[in-house]
Enzyme design. Structure first.
Site, PDB file in Angstrom:
ATOM      1  CB  ALA A  13      -0.955  -0.003   1.194  1.00  0.00           C
ATOM      2  CB  SER A  14       4.428   2.124   0.130  1.00  0.00           C
ATOM      3  OG  SER A  14       4.571   1.810   1.490  1.00  0.00           O
ATOM      4  CG  ASP A  72       9.201  -9.904   2.108  1.00  0.00           C
ATOM      5  OD1 ASP A  72       8.282 -10.229   1.324  1.00  0.00           O
ATOM      6  OD2 ASP A  72      10.391 -10.223   1.926  1.00  0.00           O
ATOM      7  CB  VAL A  73       3.265 -10.279   1.380  1.00  0.00           C
ATOM      8  CG1 VAL A  73       2.588  -8.994   1.804  1.00  0.00           C
ATOM      9  CG2 VAL A  73       3.734 -10.238  -0.067  1.00  0.00           C
ATOM     10  CB  SER A 150      -4.178  -9.600 -13.330  1.00  0.00           C
ATOM     11  OG  SER A 150      -3.862  -9.083 -14.605  1.00  0.00           O
ATOM     12  CE1 TYR A 162       1.448  -9.707 -12.228  1.00  0.00           C
ATOM     13  CE2 TYR A 162      -0.069 -10.111 -14.034  1.00  0.00           C
ATOM     14  CZ  TYR A 162       0.309  -9.373 -12.930  1.00  0.00           C
ATOM     15  OH  TYR A 162      -0.468  -8.314 -12.509  1.00  0.00           O
ATOM     16  CB  ALA A 164       0.768 -19.834 -13.320  1.00  0.00           C
ATOM     17  CE  LYS A 166      -1.409 -10.610  -9.979  1.00  0.00           C
ATOM     18  NZ  LYS A 166      -1.723  -9.969  -8.697  1.00  0.00           N
ATOM     19  CB  ILE A 195      -4.003   0.211 -12.842  1.00  0.00           C
ATOM     20  CG1 ILE A 195      -5.198  -0.758 -12.885  1.00  0.00           C
ATOM     21  CG2 ILE A 195      -4.260   1.359 -11.856  1.00  0.00           C
ATOM     22  CD1 ILE A 195      -6.521  -0.177 -13.316  1.00  0.00           C
TER      23      ILE A 195
HETATM   24  P1  NAP Z   1       3.389  -1.386  -7.908  1.00  0.00           P
HETATM   25  O1  NAP Z   1       3.160  -0.011  -8.411  1.00  0.00           O
HETATM   26  O2  NAP Z   1       4.685  -2.053  -8.242  1.00  0.00           O
HETATM   27  O3  NAP Z   1       3.136  -1.412  -6.345  1.00  0.00           O
HETATM   28  C1  NAP Z   1       3.233  -2.628  -5.655  1.00  0.00           C
HETATM   29  C2  NAP Z   1       3.614  -2.358  -4.220  1.00  0.00           C
HETATM   30  O4  NAP Z   1       3.743  -3.636  -3.575  1.00  0.00           O
HETATM   31  C3  NAP Z   1       4.970  -1.643  -4.113  1.00  0.00           C
HETATM   32  O5  NAP Z   1       4.939  -0.677  -3.089  1.00  0.00           O
HETATM   33  C4  NAP Z   1       5.894  -2.799  -3.758  1.00  0.00           C
HETATM   34  O6  NAP Z   1       7.022  -2.421  -3.006  1.00  0.00           O
HETATM   35  C5  NAP Z   1       4.991  -3.667  -2.900  1.00  0.00           C
HETATM   36  N1  NAP Z   1       5.524  -5.014  -2.769  1.00  0.00           N
HETATM   37  C6  NAP Z   1       6.140  -5.769  -3.706  1.00  0.00           C
HETATM   38  N2  NAP Z   1       6.537  -6.925  -3.173  1.00  0.00           N
HETATM   39  C7  NAP Z   1       6.153  -6.912  -1.867  1.00  0.00           C
HETATM   40  C8  NAP Z   1       6.311  -7.816  -0.805  1.00  0.00           C
HETATM   41  N3  NAP Z   1       6.969  -8.985  -0.953  1.00  0.00           N
HETATM   42  N4  NAP Z   1       5.803  -7.486   0.407  1.00  0.00           N
HETATM   43  C9  NAP Z   1       5.165  -6.302   0.592  1.00  0.00           C
HETATM   44  N5  NAP Z   1       5.013  -5.392  -0.392  1.00  0.00           N
HETATM   45  C10 NAP Z   1       5.502  -5.692  -1.616  1.00  0.00           C
HETATM   46  O7  NAP Z   1       2.265  -2.368  -8.488  1.00  0.00           O
HETATM   47  P2  NAP Z   1       0.703  -2.111  -8.747  1.00  0.00           P
HETATM   48  O8  NAP Z   1       0.514  -1.856 -10.185  1.00  0.00           O
HETATM   49  O9  NAP Z   1       0.176  -1.151  -7.762  1.00  0.00           O
HETATM   50  O10 NAP Z   1       0.168  -3.579  -8.468  1.00  0.00           O
HETATM   51  C11 NAP Z   1      -0.618  -3.911  -7.327  1.00  0.00           C
HETATM   52  C12 NAP Z   1      -1.348  -5.214  -7.623  1.00  0.00           C
HETATM   53  O11 NAP Z   1      -2.195  -5.042  -8.760  1.00  0.00           O
HETATM   54  C13 NAP Z   1      -0.410  -6.366  -7.981  1.00  0.00           C
HETATM   55  O12 NAP Z   1      -0.900  -7.561  -7.408  1.00  0.00           O
HETATM   56  C14 NAP Z   1      -0.482  -6.416  -9.491  1.00  0.00           C
HETATM   57  O13 NAP Z   1      -0.179  -7.698 -10.006  1.00  0.00           O
HETATM   58  C15 NAP Z   1      -1.928  -6.049  -9.713  1.00  0.00           C
HETATM   59  N6  NAP Z   1      -2.243  -5.557 -11.050  1.00  0.00           N
HETATM   60  C16 NAP Z   1      -1.721  -4.390 -11.509  1.00  0.00           C
HETATM   61  C17 NAP Z   1      -2.073  -3.946 -12.773  1.00  0.00           C
HETATM   62  C18 NAP Z   1      -1.564  -2.640 -13.345  1.00  0.00           C
HETATM   63  O14 NAP Z   1      -1.805  -2.385 -14.531  1.00  0.00           O
HETATM   64  N7  NAP Z   1      -0.906  -1.798 -12.579  1.00  0.00           N
HETATM   65  C19 NAP Z   1      -2.922  -4.708 -13.593  1.00  0.00           C
HETATM   66  C20 NAP Z   1      -3.423  -5.905 -13.086  1.00  0.00           C
HETATM   67  C21 NAP Z   1      -3.083  -6.319 -11.807  1.00  0.00           C
HETATM   68  P3  NAP Z   1       8.447  -2.171  -3.732  1.00  0.00           P
HETATM   69  O15 NAP Z   1       8.251  -1.009  -4.605  1.00  0.00           O
HETATM   70  O16 NAP Z   1       9.385  -1.919  -2.612  1.00  0.00           O
HETATM   71  O17 NAP Z   1       8.745  -3.422  -4.493  1.00  0.00           O
END
Ligand code: NAP
Length: 257
Positions: A13-14, A72-73, A150, A162, A164, A166, A195
Site C-alpha cells: 500500500a505504499s 514482506d508478504v 488481474s 504471473y 499462473a 493470477k 492501471i
Molecule cells: P506497484 O506499483 O509495483 O506497487 C506494488 C507495491 O507492492 C509496491 O509498493 C511494492 O514495493 C509492494 N511489494 C512488492 N513486493 C512486496 C512484498 N513482498 N511485500 C510487501 N510489499 C511488496 O504495483 P501495482 O501496479 O500497484 O500492483 C498492485 C497489484 O495489482 C499487484 O498484485 C499487481 O499484479 C496487480 N495488477 C496491476 C495492474 C496494473 O496495470 N498496474 C494490472 C493488473 C493487476 P516495492 O516497490 O518496494 O517493491
C-alpha cells in the site's frame, strides 16, 4: 461513510494500486494498516513520477487513521507481525486486502526457476498465508478478504509465473469464499486492467499506447478506480456477493470474450 471504524490491512500500500485502495478505504472512514517493504512511495518512469508523501501521511491529511507496518508478504513471520500489530493498534481486523504483487518480465526460456518461485511466492502463496493468519479475526459479517488478481487471470500474455499466479488467485478466492460463508464473511477478487502505476516501468511507450487502444473506455485505469471497487466489496452493500472475480478494466475483457 460506508466503512466507518472498520479496520483494514492493505498489502503493497505504499505505492500504486494499494495506495489508491488505502486512500479510498480511509475516505470511507476505515482505519488502515499500510503494509509494504518500504514506506516511501515508489516513483515510476511513466506514472507516479513525483510522489513524495507516504500513504499514512495522505490518510492523516484526510482526517483518517493509518499506521505503516514494514512487511514482506513472502515472509510468513512478517505477515504474522502485520496482523498482530494491526489488531493491537486498532483492536480488531475486518478487511484484508491482498494487493502486493510483482512481475518478472520474460517467457519460460528467459526466466529462471528462481524467478518463477519468487513471483508465485508473492502473488499467490502470500495470499494464502495472509488469509490463514487473518482468518480467526474475519469470521464475522463484517469480515472481508479482497484479493487483487488481474485480467491476466483469464488469459496468457503476462509471463508464465504471473499468469499462473493470477489465475490461481481467482480459484483461491472461490475456495476461501466457501470456507468463510458460514460466518457471513465474504471473499472476492478484483481483476484490474491496465492501471497507471510504477509496475508498468518495464513496458515501452509503444506497449502503453497499445494498452490504451485495447481499452474500450478511452483512458487507462487509475489506482482510485480499483480503490472504489474495493470500497464496494468491503461495504455492507456487498454482503451477499462472494467468490466473484470482478474485472475493473475499462471494458478490456468485454472485447476479448
Ligand atoms: P506497484 O506499483 O509495483 O506497487 C506494488 C507495491 O507492492 C509496491 O509498493 C511494492 O514495493 C509492494 N511489494 C512488492 N513486493 C512486496 C512484498 N513482498 N511485500 C510487501 N510489499 C511488496 O504495483 P501495482 O501496479 O500497484 O500492483 C498492485 C497489484 O495489482 C499487484 O498484485 C499487481 O499484479 C496487480 N495488477 C496491476 C495492474 C496494473 O496495470 N498496474 C494490472 C493488473 C493487476 P516495492 O516497490 O518496494 O517493491
Amino acid at each position: 461513510m460506508t466503512l466507518k471504524d472498520r479496520v483494514a490491512i492493505v498489502t503493497g500500500a505504499s505505492s500504486g494500486i494499494g495506495r489508491g485502495i488505502a486512500l479510498a478505504l480511509a475516505r470511507e472512514g476505515a482505519h488502515v494498516a499500510v503494509a509494504d517493504i518500504q514506506e516511501a512511495p515508489k516513483k515510476g518512469i511513466y506514472h507516479d513520477t513525483d510522489l513524495t508523501t507516504s500513504t499514512v501521511e495522505e490518510i492523516e491529511k484526510r482526517g483518517g487513521k493509518g499506521i505503516f507496518v514494514q512487511t514482506d508478504v513472502s515472509d510468513d513471520e512478517s505477515v504474522r507481525n502485520l496482523i498482530e500489530r494491526t489488531v493491537s493498534e486498532f483492536g480488531k481486523l475486518d478487511i484484508l486486502i491482498n494487493n502486493a504483487g510483482i512481475t518478472i518480465p520474460g517467457g519460460i526460456e528467459e526466466t529462471t526457476i528462481a524467478d518463477y518461485d519468487t513471483v508465485m511466492g508473492v502473488n499467490l502463496r502470500a495470499l494464502y498465508v495472509a488469509s490463514k493468519l487473518a482468518m480467526p479475526h474475519l469470521k464475522k459479517p463484517s469480515g472481508r478478504i479482497i484479493h487483487i488478481a488481474s485480467v491476466q487471470s483469464f488469459g496468457g500474455g503476462g509471463g508464465p509465473a504471473y499468469a499462473a499466479s493470477k489465475a490461481g488467485v481467482v480459484n483461491l478466492t472461490r475456495d476461501t469464499a466457501l470456507e468463510l460463508a458460514p460466518f457471513g464473511a465474504t471473499v472476492n477478487a478484483i481483476c484490474p486492467g491496465y492501471i497507471e502505476t510504477p509496475i508498468q516501468d518495464y513496458l515501452t511507450p509503444q506497449d502503453i499506447e497499445d494498452c490504451k487502444v485495447k481499452t474500450p473506455l478511452p483512458r487507462l485505469g487509475l489506482p482510485s478506480d480499483i480503490g472504489n471497487a474495493a470500497v464496494f466489496f468491503a461495504s455492507d452493500a456487498a454482503s451477499w456477493i462472494t467468490g466473484t472475480a470482478l474485472p475493473v478494466d475499462g471494458g478490456w475483457m468485454a472485447s476479448i470474450f
